[in-house]
Design an enzyme around this catalytic site. Structure first.
Site, mmCIF file in Angstrom:
data_model
loop_
_atom_site.group_PDB
_atom_site.id
_atom_site.type_symbol
_atom_site.label_atom_id
_atom_site.label_comp_id
_atom_site.label_asym_id
_atom_site.label_seq_id
_atom_site.Cartn_x
_atom_site.Cartn_y
_atom_site.Cartn_z
ATOM 1 N N ILE A 81 -3.260 -24.808 12.135
ATOM 2 C CA ILE A 81 -3.652 -23.548 12.633
ATOM 3 C C ILE A 81 -4.111 -22.656 11.649
ATOM 4 C CG2 ILE A 81 -2.914 -21.611 13.801
ATOM 5 C CD1 ILE A 81 -0.559 -23.039 15.023
ATOM 6 N N ASN A 86 1.207 -26.570 10.278
ATOM 7 C CA ASN A 86 1.632 -27.284 11.573
ATOM 8 C C ASN A 86 2.723 -26.369 12.108
ATOM 9 O OD1 ASN A 86 2.482 -28.829 13.515
ATOM 10 N ND2 ASN A 86 2.675 -30.557 12.440
ATOM 11 N N LYS A 99 -10.567 -18.387 20.414
ATOM 12 C CA LYS A 99 -11.587 -19.054 20.378
ATOM 13 C C LYS A 99 -12.332 -18.946 21.977
ATOM 14 C CE LYS A 99 -13.808 -22.212 17.719
ATOM 15 N NZ LYS A 99 -13.963 -22.392 16.381
ATOM 16 N N ASP A 142 -8.093 -27.083 15.393
ATOM 17 C CA ASP A 142 -6.780 -26.755 14.247
ATOM 18 C C ASP A 142 -5.999 -28.085 14.677
ATOM 19 O OD1 ASP A 142 -7.653 -24.498 13.727
ATOM 20 O OD2 ASP A 142 -6.159 -23.311 14.500
ATOM 21 N N ASP A 167 -13.724 -27.319 13.435
ATOM 22 C CA ASP A 167 -13.242 -27.341 11.963
ATOM 23 C C ASP A 167 -14.123 -28.192 11.224
ATOM 24 O OD1 ASP A 167 -10.919 -25.553 12.414
ATOM 25 O OD2 ASP A 167 -10.043 -27.170 13.573
ATOM 26 N N GLY A 201 -10.697 -32.910 3.019
ATOM 27 C CA GLY A 201 -10.048 -32.758 4.547
ATOM 28 C C GLY A 201 -11.209 -32.915 5.475
ATOM 29 N N ALA A 202 -11.094 -32.279 6.521
ATOM 30 C CA ALA A 202 -11.921 -32.613 8.004
ATOM 31 C C ALA A 202 -13.244 -31.827 7.566
ATOM 32 C CB ALA A 202 -11.292 -32.210 9.354
ATOM 33 N N ASN A 291 -10.386 -19.926 2.681
ATOM 34 C CA ASN A 291 -9.910 -18.638 3.080
ATOM 35 C C ASN A 291 -8.542 -18.201 3.067
ATOM 36 O OD1 ASN A 291 -11.677 -16.795 3.991
ATOM 37 N ND2 ASN A 291 -12.058 -17.643 5.689
#
Length: 752
Positions: A81, A86, A99, A142, A167, A201-202, A291
């Site tokens: 998130i 998590n 969203k 997320d 994401d 990461g993703a 961020n």
């Protein structure tokens, strides 16, 4: 990277925002009338059986008879998130609702949030796959890596509707758009640049994959994680990371950046050091997207390399990599051609469209709200998130790419008509209002809140200050600081509070007011009493003496009383009548209603002035004005003695030869309903009116307040127009948010 602009606010304000009124941020509203038994019979039983049988015979007609074609599911299990980690499916619900709001706000896409209480990949895949009949698209959000890769890839193979993990791909698309323009400015080619990606990461992997799909060479990219360079032969990485392992002997981020053209940071605050920036190639391109704190602050990067082009995920720096520029419009285009998926061609088309938009001249409403004229260059390689042209350009580019790549099942035959339809889906007022907030942050002003002891006013002042919109100047007594502390302000003394009992300015203020009023029957002691006892007069004099840029009042007194007090101190502009405008704001329309607050029985010339200045406000809000002078009659039917001023107003505009459409006298149904308007083919209006000029204060004020209480649209205002200083009188029922909006509009010059 960011999904939306990052404001500063207190925890209390955030919780109140989500809890006041109807809890949460979304609701379901019927799109068909439900007033009569016949309506219900058509909507459910027995009428609903007809489309049921039609869909059973031809499944494609579900897009014609249900909301499927404009409905996206926003799905998460809460394992990643924002930057919070998590925290579980339930904790992700506020984010997923948010969203859904962004989908509606930016692209008129209906969206439902779904939170799945499991971390089992197979169960997630099965659950989402089973929901395919309900939705036109799936937005994954997320979900932590590497599970997100497996989930998305499997669903794309199994489902026949678009599945998009924002994401990953949303960030990649905006990043790619910025990279296109940065390379253009630095005279680089994508197939020549050397890129270092910090983060594995993703989002980092998606950015890398999209760059390579756009022409960046595989052997010119080095990816790093916390351990260092991901190189061929490294055995502690997963299969998605190994696909981007570099054939290199460099092992650290510092070594990887030697001579690099581009740094893409999707990692952690402070990961990029100034000495690393100095070691990069000339005119380095730096995307520091962690961020809320980037890998390096732009000012530090610029100090190390003044020739650098820098982008971040933050709204308080130029070149914000903001996902909201992408995902609503990508889904809009994909839904409109009923695409079976979102492929690389569609992503690249979106990136190119966004990049091209940044190179175009910035429209007037965007420049006005920001208070500056953005132009393509190192400080503007990514368009503003609220540029209204995004809605037209990005969906049409995505739709065309879907058709060209063979994934569109309902091609668009007339792209010009489609772009026109896209423009009509959204209300430019919403973009301008949001841009006004961004402009206030870029050019903060001092706004005086005259009723500084009221909780709603203090909450507005807190939001105004912590949002970065400017400095609130409070008028109140000694306990204002205690009230601020009770509202959660840790250091109330940071707030500027003026008390007439203790202010050193009182003698100067009395001199000013007495000089102004001495020939209107007032004694000096009258001026002293008003300064000491009347906060509206105290605040208005402060405004006249240059102690603030704008003023907000109205919470504790009626509009008429507040206006009388302000008029003792502040005059109208150029001797013309001041007046009030209410804005009725819907998803795809705004109606401006004037005069709703000041002039009881305006003359024809005064109505013409009101019409001309209201049209100017409409243009500042992004609308081409179509003005209707309202009456109970339409072109003299029925006849009456109370329509002369309306007709005189139209005649006055005829003589002035103004540059907008206007017509009257007309009843509201003729002005707003195209079918009724068709009965009068000689009308000079080319479409429904969006500026309604009322014949008098009684009808105007009653109409505005009825619409506020009974209407389904949002109401802004009244906005006081035509005073020599920016001052706004809010309704006594205003919320803190209403006050902040009026403060921003007043300080930014939109309401003037």
């Amino acid at each position: 990277m960011s999904d939306e602009p990052t404001d500063q606010f207190s925890e209390r304000e955030a919780l109140l925002f989500h809890s006041e009124g109807r809890p949460g941020k979304i609701e379901i509203i019927a799109s068909k009338p439900m007033a009569t038994q016949r309506d219900l019979a058509l909507a459910y039983s027995p009428g609903v059986a007809v489309p049921v049988l039609a869909i059973a015979e031809d499944p494609a007609t579900a897009y014609d008879y249900t909301a499927k074609g404009n409905l996206v599911a926003v799905i998460s299990n809460g394992t990643a998130i924002l930057g919070l980690g998590n925290l579980g499916a339930l904790a992700s619900k506020p984010v997923m609702e948010g969203k859904a709001v962004l989908f509606k706000r930016f692209a008129d896409v209906d969206s439902i949030d779904i939170e799945l209480k499991t971390e089992d990949v197979d169960r997630i895949i099965d659950a989402i796959e089973l929901m395919e009949p309900s939705f036109g698209g799936i937005n994954l959000e997320d979900i932590k890596a590497p599970e997100c890769f497996i989930i998305e890839q499997t669903l794309r193979e199994r489902m026949n509707i678009p599945v998009f993990h924002d994401d990953q791909h949303g960030t990649a698309i905006i990043c790619a758009a910025g990279l296109i323009n940065a390379c253009l400015l630095t005279k680089r080619r994508l197939d020549e640049i050397k890129v270092v990606v910090n983060g594995a990461g993703a989002a980092a992997i998606a950015c890398t994959e999209l760059m390579k799909a756009m022409g960046v060479r595989h052997d010119n990219v080095i990816m790093c994680d916390r351990t260092g360079v991901i190189y061929q032969g490294r055995d502690d990485i997963n299969q998605w990371q190994s696909a981007h392992a570099a054939a290199t002997d460099r092992r650290t981020l510092t070594e990887a950046l030697h001579g690099a053209d581009v740094f893409l940071g999707l990692s952690a605050a402070g990961a990029l050091k100034p000495e690393m920036v100095k070691d990069m190639a000339p005119s380095p391109i730096i995307f520091a997207m962690a961020n809320p704190e980037p890998e390096i602050r732009p000012e530090l990067a610029k100090a190390a390399r003044p020739d650098a082009i820098v982008a971040t995920g933050r709204s308080d720096y130029p070149n914000q990599v903001n996902n909201v520029i992408g995902f609503p419009f990508i889904f809009r285009g994909a839904l409109d051609v009923r695409a079976t998926g979102i492929n690389d061609e569609m992503k690249i088309a979106a990136a190119n469209a966004i990049a091209e938009l940044a190179r175009q001249r910035v429209p007037e409403e965007v420049a006005l709200a920001y208070g500056t004229q953005h132009s393509f260059g190192p400080e503007y390689i990514i368009p503003a998130p609220f540029d209204p042209r995004l809605m037209e350009l990005v969906p049409s580019a995505v739709a065309k790419a879907a058709m060209d790549s063979g994934v569109a099942t309902r091609p668009i035959l007339d792209m010009d008509a489609y772009r026109q339809k896209l423009r009509a889906r959204l209300n430019p007022t919403t973009s301008v209002l949001t841009l006004a907030y961004e402009g206030a942050r870029a050019h903060p002003k001092r706004v005086l809140f005259a009723e500084g002891e009221e909780e709603v006013v203090l909450r507005a002042a807190i939001a105004f200050k912590e949002g970065g919109y400017g400095t609130p100047v409070l008028v109140g007594r000694d306990d204002v600081y205690d009230r601020l502390k009770a509202l959660g302000v840790t250091n109330p003394q940071e707030y500027e509070v003026h008390n007439s009992r203790t202010s050193e300015m009182v003698p100067q203020m009395v001199d000013f007011l007495y000089e102004r009023l001495q020939r209107r029957g007032y004694l000096r002691r009258d001026a002293e009493r008003m300064i000491n006892q009347d906060r509206n007069i105290f605040g208005s004099v402060m405004l006249q003496l240059g102690q603030a840029d704008a003023m907000i009042t109205g919470i504790t007194r009626t509009y008429a009383q507040s206006f009388r007090e302000i008029r003792r101190v502040i005059d109208p502009v150029d001797g013309k009548v001041p007046f009030g405008i209410h804005l009725l704001v819907g998803q795809s329309h705004t109606v401006f209603i004037a005069d709703t607050t000041v002039n009881e029985r305006p003359s024809g010339e005064e109505l013409a002035d009101i019409a001309e200045r209201t049209a100017a406000v409409a243009r500042r809000m992004g609308h081409e004005p179509r003005v209707a002078f309202l009456s109970y009659s339409t072109f003299g039917n029925p006849e009456g003695q109370w329509i002369d001023n309306v007709r005189d107003g139209v005649a006055a505009l005829d003589k002035r030869q103004v540059g907008f459409e206007y017509e009257g006298d007309m009843s509201p149904d003729v002005a707003l309903n195209p079918k009724q308007m068709a009965n009068f083919p000689f009308s000079r209006l080319s479409g429904p009116a969006n500026v309604l000029i009322m014949p008098g204060l009684q009808s105007a004020n009653i109409s505005a307040k009825l619409l506020r209480e009974l209407g389904g649209d949002s109401m802004i205002g009244p906005m006081l127009i035509g005073m020599e200083k920016p001052v706004q009188i809010a309704p006594m029922t205003s919320t803190a948010g209403d006050l902040v909006t009026l403060a921003v509009l007043a300080a930014g010059g939109i309401a003037r």
